[in-house]
Design a protein around this motif. Sequence first.
Motif, PDB file in Angstrom:
ATOM      1  N   ALA A 197       0.811  -1.220   0.000  1.00 11.75           N
ATOM      2  CA  ALA A 197       0.000   0.000   0.000  1.00 11.75           C
ATOM      3  C   ALA A 197       0.846   1.273   0.000  1.00 11.75           C
ATOM      4  N   LEU A 198       2.141   1.176  -0.304  1.00  8.33           N
ATOM      5  CA  LEU A 198       2.987   2.370  -0.287  1.00  8.33           C
ATOM      6  C   LEU A 198       2.386   3.464  -1.170  1.00  8.33           C
ATOM      7  N   PRO A 199       2.161   4.644  -0.610  1.00  3.81           N
ATOM      8  CA  PRO A 199       1.478   5.690  -1.369  1.00  3.81           C
ATOM      9  C   PRO A 199       2.419   6.638  -2.114  1.00  3.81           C
ATOM     10  N   VAL A 200       3.738   6.414  -2.013  1.00  6.42           N
ATOM     11  CA  VAL A 200       4.719   7.292  -2.652  1.00  6.42           C
ATOM     12  C   VAL A 200       5.734   6.441  -3.406  1.00  6.42           C
ATOM     13  N   PRO A 201       6.470   7.032  -4.352  1.00  8.27           N
ATOM     14  CA  PRO A 201       7.508   6.278  -5.057  1.00  8.27           C
ATOM     15  C   PRO A 201       8.587   5.788  -4.097  1.00  8.27           C
ATOM     16  N   ALA A 202       9.165   4.625  -4.429  1.00  9.10           N
ATOM     17  CA  ALA A 202      10.191   4.024  -3.586  1.00  9.10           C
ATOM     18  C   ALA A 202      11.417   3.678  -4.415  1.00  9.10           C
ATOM     19  N   LEU A 203      12.585   3.945  -3.853  1.00  5.17           N
ATOM     20  CA  LEU A 203      13.845   3.426  -4.376  1.00  5.17           C
ATOM     21  C   LEU A 203      14.247   2.266  -3.474  1.00  5.17           C
ATOM     22  N   ARG A 236      13.810  -8.243  -3.258  1.00  7.84           N
ATOM     23  CA  ARG A 236      13.193  -8.706  -4.504  1.00  7.84           C
ATOM     24  C   ARG A 236      11.689  -8.886  -4.329  1.00  7.84           C
ATOM     25  N   HIS A 237      11.307  -9.335  -3.159  1.00  6.95           N
ATOM     26  CA  HIS A 237       9.885  -9.468  -2.853  1.00  6.95           C
ATOM     27  C   HIS A 237       9.250  -8.090  -2.697  1.00  6.95           C
ATOM     28  N   THR A 238       9.959  -7.191  -2.021  1.00  2.26           N
ATOM     29  CA  THR A 238       9.459  -5.828  -1.847  1.00  2.26           C
ATOM     30  C   THR A 238       9.217  -5.158  -3.194  1.00  2.26           C
ATOM     31  N   ALA A 239      10.148  -5.361  -4.119  1.00  2.00           N
ATOM     32  CA  ALA A 239      10.009  -4.745  -5.449  1.00  2.00           C
ATOM     33  C   ALA A 239       8.804  -5.286  -6.206  1.00  2.00           C
ATOM     34  N   ARG A 240       8.434  -6.535  -5.919  1.00  2.00           N
ATOM     35  CA  ARG A 240       7.243  -7.101  -6.574  1.00  2.00           C
ATOM     36  C   ARG A 240       5.955  -6.566  -5.965  1.00  2.00           C
ATOM     37  N   LEU A 241       6.021  -6.137  -4.701  1.00  2.18           N
ATOM     38  CA  LEU A 241       4.827  -5.674  -3.994  1.00  2.18           C
ATOM     39  C   LEU A 241       4.600  -4.170  -4.107  1.00  2.18           C
ATOM     40  N   ALA A 242       5.658  -3.382  -4.036  1.00  2.00           N
ATOM     41  CA  ALA A 242       5.521  -1.926  -3.982  1.00  2.00           C
ATOM     42  C   ALA A 242       4.939  -1.382  -5.284  1.00  2.00           C
ATOM     43  N   PRO A 243       3.915  -0.548  -5.222  1.00  2.00           N
ATOM     44  CA  PRO A 243       3.218  -0.095  -6.430  1.00  2.00           C
ATOM     45  C   PRO A 243       4.100   0.664  -7.413  1.00  2.00           C
ATOM     46  N   GLU A 244       4.910   1.590  -6.924  1.00  2.98           N
ATOM     47  CA  GLU A 244       5.744   2.427  -7.800  1.00  2.98           C
ATOM     48  C   GLU A 244       7.156   2.424  -7.247  1.00  2.98           C
ATOM     49  N   ASN A 245       8.061   1.693  -7.890  1.00  2.00           N
ATOM     50  CA  ASN A 245       9.403   1.594  -7.328  1.00  2.00           C
ATOM     51  C   ASN A 245      10.473   1.464  -8.396  1.00  2.00           C
ATOM     52  N   THR A 246      11.666   1.849  -8.014  1.00  3.66           N
ATOM     53  CA  THR A 246      12.876   1.622  -8.790  1.00  3.66           C
ATOM     54  C   THR A 246      13.752   0.687  -7.977  1.00  3.66           C
ATOM     55  N   PHE A 247      14.129  -0.430  -8.553  1.00  2.00           N
ATOM     56  CA  PHE A 247      14.866  -1.471  -7.826  1.00  2.00           C
ATOM     57  C   PHE A 247      16.269  -1.595  -8.402  1.00  2.00           C
ATOM     58  N   LYS A 248      17.264  -1.471  -7.526  1.00  5.53           N
ATOM     59  CA  LYS A 248      18.657  -1.595  -7.944  1.00  5.53           C
ATOM     60  C   LYS A 248      19.367  -2.634  -7.075  1.00  5.53           C
ATOM     61  N   GLU A 249      20.044  -3.572  -7.740  1.00  6.98           N
ATOM     62  CA  GLU A 249      20.889  -4.536  -7.046  1.00  6.98           C
ATOM     63  C   GLU A 249      22.345  -4.156  -7.276  1.00  6.98           C
ATOM     64  N   TYR A 250      23.129  -4.139  -6.200  1.00 10.38           N
ATOM     65  CA  TYR A 250      24.554  -3.873  -6.300  1.00 10.38           C
ATOM     66  C   TYR A 250      25.286  -5.215  -6.237  1.00 10.38           C
ATOM     67  N   PRO A 251      25.913  -5.637  -7.315  1.00  6.08           N
ATOM     68  CA  PRO A 251      26.444  -7.003  -7.396  1.00  6.08           C
ATOM     69  C   PRO A 251      27.528  -7.350  -6.380  1.00  6.08           C
ATOM     70  N   THR A 252      28.297  -6.374  -5.906  1.00  2.74           N
ATOM     71  CA  THR A 252      29.390  -6.685  -4.976  1.00  2.74           C
ATOM     72  C   THR A 252      29.140  -6.166  -3.564  1.00  2.74           C
ATOM     73  N   ALA A 253      27.919  -5.742  -3.282  1.00  2.00           N
ATOM     74  CA  ALA A 253      27.639  -5.104  -1.990  1.00  2.00           C
ATOM     75  C   ALA A 253      27.114  -6.090  -0.965  1.00  2.00           C
ATOM     76  N   GLY A 254      27.538  -5.889   0.282  1.00  2.00           N
ATOM     77  CA  GLY A 254      26.949  -6.559   1.416  1.00  2.00           C
ATOM     78  C   GLY A 254      25.974  -5.629   2.123  1.00  2.00           C
ATOM     79  N   HIS A 255      25.757  -5.887   3.414  1.00  2.00           N
ATOM     80  CA  HIS A 255      24.794  -5.073   4.157  1.00  2.00           C
ATOM     81  C   HIS A 255      25.318  -3.662   4.402  1.00  2.00           C
ATOM     82  N   GLY A 256      26.624  -3.520   4.479  1.00  2.00           N
ATOM     83  CA  GLY A 256      27.216  -2.209   4.750  1.00  2.00           C
ATOM     84  C   GLY A 256      27.448  -1.382   3.509  1.00  2.00           C
TER      85      GLY A 256
END
Length: 272
Positions: free
Chosen positions: A210-216, A233-253
């Motif tokens: 139900a996010l009412p604003v755009p999400a990155l 990946r699940h969040t990106a499938r659920l959020a109505p308006e989003n831009t999804f970026k995966e960083y291939p070499t990134a961890g949590h930090g």
Amino acid sequence: MPHFETTDGTALAYEDYGTGAPVVFVAGWSLHSDMWEYQVPYFLDHGYRCVLLDRRGHGRSDRPTTGYDVDTRADDLAALLEKLDLTEATLVGHSGGGGEIVRYLARHGSDRVAGVALLAAALPMLRRTDDNPEGIPAEFCAATLAQLRIDRPKWFADRAQGYFATHLGNAVSQAIIDHEIRRCLVTAPHAALAVQQELFHTDHRADVAALPVPALIVHGTADQSIPLETTSRHTARLAPENTFKEYPTAGHGLYITHATQLNADLREFIER
């Protein structure tokens, strides 16, 4: 450092720098506002107002016995936005901070918010259930809480290299690693346990859908703390308006190891 008082009398520390469009930074679990030291100067240099919150039990804020449920933490964020009368704000949350942001929007609406950035966020739901089979088993959460009770410094130290995905060539000095662990250990032990348990058990699927604003949405593929497939990946499938970026070499930090890329992506999102 200024403080403000919430409805239950808890004094929360915050920082407020600059002018222009406000960017509100919400720290991850066991961290506080100093974690954003590689973001704040960048956004100040580009004309933004930077607002940072130490959640209850963390950083320079009070350490009450109660109030670590996600609803109260979201209400604490709302109290800060109302105190400063922020509008058209971009809310940026790392890890557990993402849950506070989406619950804030579910409880308080989007009148003050233009968009949200969810960085390696513990969303939409961590624990494994019949309708969330990719989630984390309950036994894992129980083991984590047990280890934190026995030797919290060692728990962080054992996971530090994986946190920054140094095995993928991310250049992080031992000094930075040690400093980040010290930041985590500032958090009240009872607050760390309570928030960790809340992060694991809270279901944010309805909040995200139900996010009412755009999400990155940004997440590292090498994140060992918050598994990518179960979360962003699940969040990106659920959020109505989003831009999804995966960083291939990134961890949590990633806010440290990939600060240059992250800052540019955040700024592009805000300006767009």
